[in-house]
Scaffold this motif. Sequence first.
Motif, PDB file in Angstrom:
ATOM      1  N   PHE A  91       1.039   8.220  23.350  1.00  0.00           N
ATOM      2  CA  PHE A  91      -0.210   8.268  23.720  1.00  0.00           C
ATOM      3  C   PHE A  91      -0.256   7.770  25.066  1.00  0.00           C
ATOM      4  CE2 PHE A  91       0.304   6.637  18.966  1.00  0.00           C
ATOM      5  CZ  PHE A  91      -0.355   7.771  17.923  1.00  0.00           C
ATOM      6  N   LYS A  92      -1.405   9.244  25.501  1.00  0.00           N
ATOM      7  CA  LYS A  92      -2.303   9.021  26.783  1.00  0.00           C
ATOM      8  C   LYS A  92      -1.700   7.320  27.499  1.00  0.00           C
ATOM      9  CE  LYS A  92      -3.728  11.029  30.347  1.00  0.00           C
ATOM     10  NZ  LYS A  92      -2.284  11.382  31.637  1.00  0.00           N
ATOM     11  N   THR A  99     -10.036   6.269  20.245  1.00  0.00           N
ATOM     12  CA  THR A  99     -10.502   7.328  20.203  1.00  0.00           C
ATOM     13  C   THR A  99     -10.832   8.226  19.269  1.00  0.00           C
ATOM     14  OG1 THR A  99      -9.520   6.819  23.159  1.00  0.00           O
ATOM     15  CG2 THR A  99     -10.520   8.804  22.165  1.00  0.00           C
ATOM     16  N   LEU A 100      -9.585   8.598  18.710  1.00  0.00           N
ATOM     17  CA  LEU A 100      -8.660   9.495  18.048  1.00  0.00           C
ATOM     18  C   LEU A 100      -9.718   9.166  16.530  1.00  0.00           C
ATOM     19  CD1 LEU A 100      -8.080  12.276  17.732  1.00  0.00           C
ATOM     20  CD2 LEU A 100      -5.817  11.600  17.070  1.00  0.00           C
ATOM     21  N   VAL A 101      -9.221   7.578  15.990  1.00  0.00           N
ATOM     22  CA  VAL A 101      -9.370   7.322  15.186  1.00  0.00           C
ATOM     23  C   VAL A 101     -11.127   7.345  15.193  1.00  0.00           C
ATOM     24  CG1 VAL A 101      -9.592   5.575  13.590  1.00  0.00           C
ATOM     25  CG2 VAL A 101      -7.394   6.463  14.374  1.00  0.00           C
ATOM     26  N   ILE A 191      -5.012  12.562  24.521  1.00  0.00           N
ATOM     27  CA  ILE A 191      -4.864  11.494  23.049  1.00  0.00           C
ATOM     28  C   ILE A 191      -3.752  11.631  23.372  1.00  0.00           C
ATOM     29  CG2 ILE A 191      -4.581  10.985  20.845  1.00  0.00           C
ATOM     30  CD1 ILE A 191      -8.039  11.306  21.656  1.00  0.00           C
ATOM     31  N   SER A 192      -2.474  12.281  23.944  1.00  0.00           N
ATOM     32  CA  SER A 192      -1.049  12.707  23.457  1.00  0.00           C
ATOM     33  C   SER A 192      -0.370  13.297  25.074  1.00  0.00           C
ATOM     34  CB  SER A 192      -0.666  13.205  22.286  1.00  0.00           C
ATOM     35  OG  SER A 192      -0.941  12.023  21.672  1.00  0.00           O
ATOM     36  N   VAL A 193       0.544  12.539  25.416  1.00  0.00           N
ATOM     37  CA  VAL A 193       1.630  13.439  26.055  1.00  0.00           C
ATOM     38  C   VAL A 193       2.830  14.388  25.649  1.00  0.00           C
ATOM     39  CG1 VAL A 193       2.865  13.641  28.245  1.00  0.00           C
ATOM     40  CG2 VAL A 193       1.119  11.528  28.524  1.00  0.00           C
TER      41      VAL A 193
END
Length: 259
Positions: A91-92, A99-101, A191-193
């Motif tokens: 996750f970032k 945030t995504l949820v 959201i993610s790396v």
Amino acid sequence: MLISIITINYNDVAGLKRTIKSVQEQTLTNYEHILIDGGSTDGSAALTEQHQDNFSYWVSEPDDGIYHAMNKGIAVARGDYLLFLNSGDHFKNKSSLSTLVGGIDEKQQVELVYGNIEVVADHTWIKKYPVHLTLDYLIKDSLPHPATLIRKACFNNQLYDTSLSIVSDWKFFLLGVGQQSFNFTHVDHTISVFYYDGLSSMQQDKIAQERQKMIARYFPEKLPLHRSYYPSAFSRKITNKKKQVLLLCNRLFKKVTNG
């Protein structure tokens, strides 16, 4: 609402450590973490045992490839939504999952909630995804698993196609949007790396071949569009040769004009 985070790993103990740490640091805690390991021999199992209290389920055994492993994770997941955060990716930041949820509208059935990703390769960039998903977009591209929540019910009628070696996740999104009319929501945050090791030309050919086979089966009218994005290996060779000849001509021209 419960979120199932599914991590697939095989002999990537360093990446797995990074992924586990990222999940454990999330401010949103209403999740379960599932680990499907393919029988690693590099210390991944020992690392998993150290953190076993943080997993709702984990297994380390040989499997038949990444999509078989992903299907195994789906089978044991209890969440309303699933997210695949494979070994090495993370996750970032600590609030990424929250945030995504936050993009889920519980009053409306949404099958896909997706954000953006940071891609790490020979250089780093942010890959943003469109607000509106169309069949034409998915002919060219896909959605980022490390930044996409998928409603568990979407897997009731289909799992990942294990006959495909490299594009089964793309096929899932293609049919979901193009045939099953999945509802979707875009969350405009990173959201993610995702760590991209790069695809060889052989893998690029494999991607093109597998995608073409699926498009021919389900959306044959889109084959010309697919071929515009994925020209044949022969066409790419011709294009590269033309570029090389043009570059050589330019160098010769400069040499002649400069005396």
